[in-house]
Design a protein around this motif. Structure first.
Motif, PDB file in Angstrom:
ATOM      1  N   TRP A  59      30.904   1.012  -1.678  1.00 28.42           N
ATOM      2  CA  TRP A  59      30.751   1.661  -2.986  1.00 28.42           C
ATOM      3  C   TRP A  59      29.276   1.851  -3.334  1.00 28.42           C
ATOM      4  CZ3 TRP A  59      34.533   4.198  -5.086  1.00 28.42           C
ATOM      5  CH2 TRP A  59      35.858   3.779  -4.928  1.00 28.42           C
ATOM      6  N   GLY A  60      28.386   1.281  -2.518  1.00 32.01           N
ATOM      7  CA  GLY A  60      26.957   1.412  -2.770  1.00 32.01           C
ATOM      8  C   GLY A  60      26.503   2.866  -2.755  1.00 32.01           C
ATOM      9  N   GLN A  61      25.442   3.140  -3.501  1.00 30.32           N
ATOM     10  CA  GLN A  61      24.958   4.511  -3.663  1.00 30.32           C
ATOM     11  C   GLN A  61      23.917   4.884  -2.601  1.00 30.32           C
ATOM     12  OE1 GLN A  61      25.689   6.942  -6.322  1.00 30.32           O
ATOM     13  NE2 GLN A  61      27.498   5.630  -6.416  1.00 30.32           N
ATOM     14  N   MET A  62      23.967   6.147  -2.198  1.00 37.94           N
ATOM     15  CA  MET A  62      23.007   6.719  -1.267  1.00 37.94           C
ATOM     16  C   MET A  62      22.973   8.223  -1.508  1.00 37.94           C
ATOM     17  SD  MET A  62      23.072   6.514   2.918  1.00 37.94           S
ATOM     18  CE  MET A  62      22.792   4.741   2.982  1.00 37.94           C
ATOM     19  N   GLU A  63      21.804   8.767  -1.771  1.00 35.97           N
ATOM     20  CA  GLU A  63      21.657  10.210  -2.023  1.00 35.97           C
ATOM     21  C   GLU A  63      22.541  10.682  -3.184  1.00 35.97           C
ATOM     22  OE1 GLU A  63      22.721  11.359   2.066  1.00 35.97           O
ATOM     23  OE2 GLU A  63      20.690  12.166   2.238  1.00 35.97           O
ATOM     24  N   GLY A  64      22.739   9.815  -4.179  1.00 33.33           N
ATOM     25  CA  GLY A  64      23.526  10.192  -5.337  1.00 33.33           C
ATOM     26  C   GLY A  64      25.027  10.154  -5.110  1.00 33.33           C
TER      27      GLY A  64
END
Length: 316
Positions: free
Chosen positions: A39-44
């Motif tokens: 669930w972590g964010q990357m590139e929005g």
């Protein structure tokens, strides 16, 4: 009669070539990370959304006769180290059968890498078949398993597989066990830290399958006299048509290159050194070998005008 016989022979030749092109390939099994950290964010976006989208697009590019299986872990129970499930069997050749369940997976649990690999290997042991296993993970083992030990033991028992591991956003983690497992599984460890790099390494991994012949051409990369870990890509000479790739792991990288000329692009895995490309020839009987040196030194140039420091440009 002679014309008819010639015509029939021609038809049989065409049929033979067609059937050779339709030969089934060894299955590719994707082991998909559905642990809570996806669930972590990357590139929005969430890593889950990126991984699902990129993997789906990669699967669409595979040959129609490619068997594809899907396994996931951490998608059903929070905190359960036994939460590993074979979602699509290795006999499957329907791409939609992979993409549909992939889009419905919701990350939840832990990261039982060793147990996932063991379940995949047991499938191969039961069915007595070879396969390429591609493990995608955004975390290291969280269930006290030893992935490298599992893979090493399976190889020693004669199970025929190649294991690639893709670390998705794992720059700050201890990757030694993952790299050890990939090397023991005669595959590669790939880093991916964004959408583009994940797409690139998935493309590389799905092309470096267990069906590839044993390597006959070795490449040994050094920097300042010491062996380095480098990624080697071979292209048809004078083109961007990639033939194969390999990683050296501070040793020799082995590729299978049929007789002919190739451009080898060699890129160190770590450091700020750029890639280099050399033209090589692979011989029909012996393949070949190429040493690549990234030896380097630093020097300082200081310019003066009338004994005072002076602004200048320098071309080397």
């Amino acid at each position: 009669m002679k014309i008819i016989q010639t015509f029939l022979a021609y038809i049989m030749l065409l049929l033979s070539v067609h059937l050779q092109g339709q030969e089934d390939k060894a299955p590719i099994l994707f082991i998909y990370d559905a642990s809570g950290s996806m669930w972590g964010q990357m590139e929005g976006k969430t890593k889950m959304a990126i991984a699902s989208d990129v993997l789906s697009k990669t699967i669409q590019t595979l040959p129609e006769n490619q068997a594809i299986g899907l396994m996931a872990y951490g998608h059903r129970k929070k905190g359960d180290c036994d939460d590993v499930e074979m979602l699509v069997s290795l006999e499957n050749q329907n791409k939609t059968s992979i993409i549909n369940p992939l889009s419905k997976i919701k990350p939840l649990g832990r990261t039982p890498l060793a147990k996932s690999a063991l379940m995949a290997i047991d499938q191969l042991r039961t069915t007595n078949q070879a396969a390429t296993i591609i493990l995608i993970t955004d975390g290291i083992e969280s269930c006290d398993g030893d992935l490298c030990a599992v893979v090493t033991k399976a190889k020693a028992s004669g199970i025929d597989f190649k294991l690639h591991i893709i670390g998705f956003g794992l720059a700050d983690e201890d990757l030694q066990n993952l790299k050890c497992a990939a090397q023991a599984g005669e595959g590669y460890y790939y880093d991916a830290d964004d959408t583009a790099s994940l797409s690139n390494v998935l493309n590389e991994a799905t092309n470096a399958t267990v069906d590839e012949p044993a390597g006959n051409f070795s490449v040994y990369a050094t920097k300042n006299g010491k062996a380095i870990d480098a990624f080697v890509q071979a292209y048809q000479a004078g083109t961007k048509e990639r033939v194969t790739a390999a990683r050296s792991y501070q040793d020799s990288a082995w590729l299978f290159l049929p007789a002919g000329e190739y451009d080898l692009e060699v890129r160190p895995i770590a450091g700020d050194v750029g890639s280099t490309t050399v033209r090589v020839t692979s011989k029909a009987t012996s393949g070949g070998h190429q040493n690549i040196s990234f030896d380097a030194a630093k020097f300082v140039v200081q310019t003066f005008n009338n004994k005072e420091n002076w602004d200048a440009t320098l071309r080397v």
